[in-house]
Design an enzyme around this catalytic site. Structure first.
Site, mmCIF file in Angstrom:
data_model
loop_
_atom_site.group_PDB
_atom_site.id
_atom_site.type_symbol
_atom_site.label_atom_id
_atom_site.label_comp_id
_atom_site.label_asym_id
_atom_site.label_seq_id
_atom_site.Cartn_x
_atom_site.Cartn_y
_atom_site.Cartn_z
ATOM 1 N N CYS A 70 0.848 -1.200 0.000
ATOM 2 C CA CYS A 70 0.000 0.000 0.000
ATOM 3 C C CYS A 70 0.882 1.248 0.000
ATOM 4 O O CYS A 70 2.053 1.186 0.377
ATOM 5 C CB CYS A 70 -0.881 -0.037 1.247
ATOM 6 S SG CYS A 70 -1.838 1.446 1.500
ATOM 7 N N CYS A 130 -2.129 -41.929 41.199
ATOM 8 C CA CYS A 130 -3.131 -42.772 41.858
ATOM 9 C C CYS A 130 -4.525 -42.566 41.280
ATOM 10 O O CYS A 130 -4.953 -41.447 41.043
ATOM 11 C CB CYS A 130 -3.132 -42.442 43.346
ATOM 12 S SG CYS A 130 -4.332 -43.377 44.264
ATOM 13 N N CYS A 162 -11.670 -52.841 37.783
ATOM 14 C CA CYS A 162 -12.281 -51.811 36.951
ATOM 15 C C CYS A 162 -11.886 -51.956 35.491
ATOM 16 O O CYS A 162 -12.548 -51.450 34.603
ATOM 17 C CB CYS A 162 -12.025 -50.418 37.485
ATOM 18 S SG CYS A 162 -10.587 -49.581 36.866
HETATM 19 ZN ZN LIG Z 1 -12.161 -48.097 38.285
HETATM 20 ZN ZN LIG Z 2 -2.288 1.295 3.729
#
Ligand SMILES: [Zn+2]
Ligand SMILES: [Zn+2]
Ligand SMILES: [Zn+2]
Ligand SMILES: [Zn+2]
Ligand SMILES: [Zn+2]
Length: 331
Positions: A70, A130, A162
């Protein structure tokens, strides 16, 4: 040309007529401004300069990703209006900027590192190995398992496992967690480096001011005005290299690993190292003893940076021509 504002009237009024119809000079100005605006916006080969407070528009020969300068000095991409962003292409930069703005990345981190208490839904962060979690909410204090989110009490007894209990579900959950954690770490790697250059570039004005002081200082050490101009050039190269490096991270983020991406990363590393050295030289104090040698070192270093930047960009452009680059579209 505008259409008549009355309801359901299709008459078009041409601009000279409009100008004679408008009496108020303020409204006249506004109308002229509007015409210019729609002219630039409808013209594919013109674009408003995005620099703040600049009211010029720039023209291009063809519509594409290319740098335009520009009158105000701002260099931007004609394709997307962002700062000139070689070597990354508009499409990927747009995707990258959107990703960085999106705070869903932060929620990814939260998803990877925290869970909700199954009873009271307070967010809990895991801070040890843990799996036995105790809710931090004093009113709740429920004990549960990090992996399966089931109550902790039965985990201690031999009949309850689990991992076996709902094995598929818990495995899926763990895999998903691993994956999101890895994706996040990868993203943060590129993001941190991108932002680092981004922030350094924002300090540009401060740096230019300090270099101006330095140039005056050197002129007091028996150097002429001409002789200290190398510092101005060094700052220019430094900023150019930082801008290029910044966009290399947006480019690299979407890149799939292949032999050429490895060469690219080597070039990137080389440029990083030399830019940091140049930056370090520019922060050095200048005395009459080291003025001459500093000049030599700074000049050597900025020429080397320029050269490394060119090597990097040439390689990426060659890759565009010869289709070296493979992208990961799903990031
Ligand atoms: Zn568990
Ligand atoms: Zn400009
Ligand atoms: Zn009418
Ligand atoms: Zn662009
Ligand atoms: Zn709780």
């Amino acid at each position: 040309t505008i259409s008549c504002a009355a309801h359901k009237c299709n008459v078009l009024v041409n601009d000279p007529t409009v100008m004679t119809l408008i009496v108020d000079p303020k409204v006249k100005m506004k109308y002229q401004h509007l015409i210019t605006n729609s002219f630039v916006e409808c013209n594919r080969l013109m674009r408003w300069c995005p620099a703040p407070n600049c009211s010029y528009a720039a023209k291009a020969q063809y519509f594409d990703c290319q740098p335009v300068k520009c009158i105000c000095g701002h260099v931007f991409c004609f394709g997307c209006g962002e700062l000139w962003h070689d070597p990354v292409r508009c499409k990927w930069l747009k995707k990258w900027i959107k990703k960085c703005d999106d705070d869903s990345e932060t929620s990814n981190w939260i998803a990877a590192n925290t869970k909700e208490c199954p009873k009271c839904h307070v967010t809990i962060e895991k801070n040890g190995g843990c799996n036995h979690m105790i809710c931090k909410n004093q009113a709740c204090r429920s004990e549960f398992c990090w992996v399966c989110l089931g109550p902790w009490e039965p985990h201690g007894s031999s009949w309850y496992n689990c991992n076996r209990f709902n094995e598929d579900d818990s495995k899926k959950a763990r895999d998903a967690q691993e994956k999101s954690r890895h994706a996040l770490q990868r993203y943060l790697h590129y993001y941190n480096r991108y932002m680092n250059h981004h922030q350094s570039l924002r300090m540009e004005q401060k740096l230019t001011a300090s270099i101006r002081d330095k140039m005056e200082e050197m002129q007091q050490h028996n150097m002429s005005w001409i002789e200290v101009q190398f510092l101005r050039k060094a700052v220019e190269v430094l900023c150019q290299c930082r801008q290029t490096l910044m966009y290399t991270y947006a480019f690299a983020f979407y890149l799939r690993k292949n032999n050429h991406s490895i060469i690219f990363e080597d070039n990137q590393a080389d440029l990083e190292i030399s830019v940091e050295k140049l930056s370090g030289y520019l922060e050095r104090d200048i005395t009459s003893d080291n003025a001459a040698i500093t000049k030599q070192e700074v000049q050597d270093k900025y020429r080397y940076c320029e050269q490394r930047r060119k090597v990097l960009l040439d390689h990426v452009h060659e890759g565009y021509d010869k289709d070296y680059w493979e992208y990961q579209d799903d990031l």
